[in-house]
Design a protein around this motif. Structure first.
Motif, PDB file in Angstrom:
ATOM      1  N   SER A 207      66.169  53.475  17.003  1.00 51.13           N
ATOM      2  CA  SER A 207      67.267  53.634  16.056  1.00 51.13           C
ATOM      3  C   SER A 207      68.616  53.717  16.749  1.00 51.13           C
ATOM      4  O   SER A 207      69.649  53.528  16.112  1.00 51.13           O
ATOM      5  CB  SER A 207      67.048  54.898  15.209  1.00 51.13           C
ATOM      6  N   VAL A 208      68.632  53.990  18.058  1.00 48.17           N
ATOM      7  CA  VAL A 208      69.901  54.057  18.786  1.00 48.17           C
ATOM      8  C   VAL A 208      69.821  53.147  20.009  1.00 48.17           C
ATOM      9  O   VAL A 208      68.749  52.764  20.457  1.00 48.17           O
ATOM     10  CB  VAL A 208      70.244  55.496  19.231  1.00 48.17           C
ATOM     11  N   LEU A 313      75.598  51.745   7.444  1.00 50.50           N
ATOM     12  CA  LEU A 313      74.814  51.865   8.668  1.00 50.50           C
ATOM     13  C   LEU A 313      73.360  52.121   8.263  1.00 50.50           C
ATOM     14  O   LEU A 313      73.080  52.500   7.125  1.00 50.50           O
ATOM     15  CB  LEU A 313      75.340  53.021   9.520  1.00 50.50           C
ATOM     16  N   ASN A 316      68.625  55.705   8.900  1.00 51.90           N
ATOM     17  CA  ASN A 316      68.181  56.684   9.895  1.00 51.90           C
ATOM     18  C   ASN A 316      69.191  56.887  11.012  1.00 51.90           C
ATOM     19  O   ASN A 316      68.880  57.470  12.048  1.00 51.90           O
ATOM     20  CB  ASN A 316      66.834  56.252  10.507  1.00 51.90           C
ATOM     21  N   CYS A 317      70.416  56.421  10.817  1.00 51.72           N
ATOM     22  CA  CYS A 317      71.445  56.558  11.845  1.00 51.72           C
ATOM     23  C   CYS A 317      72.008  57.976  11.825  1.00 51.72           C
ATOM     24  O   CYS A 317      72.659  58.380  10.863  1.00 51.72           O
ATOM     25  CB  CYS A 317      72.567  55.548  11.627  1.00 51.72           C
ATOM     26  N   GLU A 318      71.752  58.720  12.887  1.00 54.97           N
ATOM     27  CA  GLU A 318      72.282  60.077  13.007  1.00 54.97           C
ATOM     28  C   GLU A 318      73.155  60.209  14.249  1.00 54.97           C
ATOM     29  O   GLU A 318      73.462  61.310  14.682  1.00 54.97           O
ATOM     30  CB  GLU A 318      71.122  61.082  13.059  1.00 54.97           C
ATOM     31  N   ASP A 323      76.231  53.549  18.617  1.00 54.95           N
ATOM     32  CA  ASP A 323      74.849  53.722  19.057  1.00 54.95           C
ATOM     33  C   ASP A 323      73.855  53.166  18.046  1.00 54.95           C
ATOM     34  O   ASP A 323      72.772  52.719  18.415  1.00 54.95           O
ATOM     35  CB  ASP A 323      74.554  55.200  19.314  1.00 54.95           C
ATOM     36  N   CYS A 324      74.217  53.201  16.768  1.00 51.57           N
ATOM     37  CA  CYS A 324      73.331  52.662  15.740  1.00 51.57           C
ATOM     38  C   CYS A 324      73.531  51.162  15.542  1.00 51.57           C
ATOM     39  O   CYS A 324      72.650  50.493  15.009  1.00 51.57           O
ATOM     40  CB  CYS A 324      73.579  53.371  14.413  1.00 51.57           C
TER      41      CYS A 324
END
Length: 355
Positions: A207-208, A313, A316-318, A323-324
């Protein structure tokens, strides 16, 4: 034993060796016909093959030079591996009847892009070219591929598909390569037009972004480490090549949309570490000027706020947007590519004389 016996034995050996070689070659050709590694044989009117339609392997400059012959395009998008992994066929926003090719090439530099675009421009159907411009590839690197002749003869798409998809050295090598990757027979990573199929990525899907380690950093910095005089000579030559390409496309009345790709902060830090920040800014300024002079549309997606302005985005982008938005420090994800295409179309429609 007569003196002629050794010569007879030698002839028998030669005939046996040639026969064995021809038999092996015939087997590889037959396997290529069944596997269709480039996806050219199982087109809309092609024969049924053993593997699922699509490209099982899209490496090499020979393939991207031949694709416009097999599939005369209305539109192409080209550049480095960022183009290969950053765009999906469904995001190109073209009528269903149009043929759009992704002729990106891993490690492509300005000479490679020039050859690829000129090969596609030989097709009378080509109307528009998208070119992704990467600082390191366009301004600092020389081609690592051997010189390849541009296709010159006109032939039917079907004959071109047989020649390049079945009988070319690249197709035969791709068939042998499938011994190491048999799963691509059922699930080709790319469609026949060169676009990555859903679920394929340049690195293990996370995810990142996967950031470069010491070895990758050292390799990239080493590739940029030319002496200033050599760097200036290479830069002047490739920018002149770029200008000539745009001028020739303008003369052919082929529309051009350029974009300077967005970059991850980790990549930007490498540029700074190499002492190339000012050089990169100069390159960017000259790209803007050349695009304006040659009538090309420039999509400024390398501006600092572009990633933050994306409409959405992943759920699941945290982490930070960058980074995502990236697989790693250089390859952006397809939803970024979709935003680039959308902005390119918007800017094109604003041009005088656009439909």
């Amino acid at each position: 034993m007569s003196s002629s016996d050794p010569s007879r034995a030698g002839r028998r050996f030669l005939v046996t060796a040639l026969g064995s070689g021809l038999l092996m070659l015939s087997g590889v050709v037959a396997a290529t016909a069944l596997i269709d590694p480039y996806g050219m044989l199982a087109g809309a009117d092609g024969p049924r093959v053993a593997c699922a339609p699509g490209m099982k392997n899209r490496e090499g400059v020979e393939l991207v030079l031949s694709m416009p012959q097999a599939y005369p395009p209305t539109e192409i998008i080209t550049g480095s591996s960022r183009v290969i992994w950053g765009f999906r066929q469904t995001d190109m926003l073209n009528p269903a009847a149009a043929t759009v090719l992704n002729v990106g090439l891993s490690g492509a530099t300005m000479p490679d892009i020039d050859r690829i675009v000129r090969a596609a421009a030989a097709s009378p159907t080509l109307e528009r070219v998208w070119i992704g411009l990467d600082f390191g590839a366009v301004a600092l690197a020389e081609s690592r591929f051997p010189a390849a002749n541009l296709p010159t003869e006109r032939t039917s798409p079907r004959l071109a598909a047989i020649r390049h998809g079945l009988l070319s050295p690249g197709a035969l090598r791709a068939t042998l390569e499938m011994v190491r990757h048999p799963q691509t027979c059922a699930e080709p990573p790319f469609d026949r037009f060169g676009f990555a199929n859903p679920g394929t990525a340049p690195v293990h899907a996370r995810s990142v972004a996967v950031l470069p380690g010491p070895a990758a950093r050292s390799r990239l910095l080493g590739a940029w480490g030319r002496s200033p005089p050599n760097r200036e000579a290479l830069y002047a030559r490739e920018m002149a090549r770029f200008t000539r390409l745009l001028a020739d496309l303008k003369h052919q009345d082929i529309a051009v949309i350029l974009y300077v790709g967005p970059t991850h902060p980790a990549y930007d830090s490498l540029v700074a570490e190499a002492g190339l920040v000012d050089f990169r800014a100069r390159w960017r300024t000259e790209i803007v000027r050349t695009a304006r002079e040659q009538g090309a549309v420039l999509v400024p997606v390398d501006r600092p706020d572009f990633l933050d302005s994306l409409p959405e985005l992943p759920a699941n982008c945290e982490a930070a947007a960058a980074d995502c938005a990236f697989y790693d420090a250089t390859h952006f994800r397809p939803f970024v590519g979709a935003a680039i295409i959308s902005e390119g179309h918007r800017l094109s429609e604003l041009r005088p004389g656009s439909d």
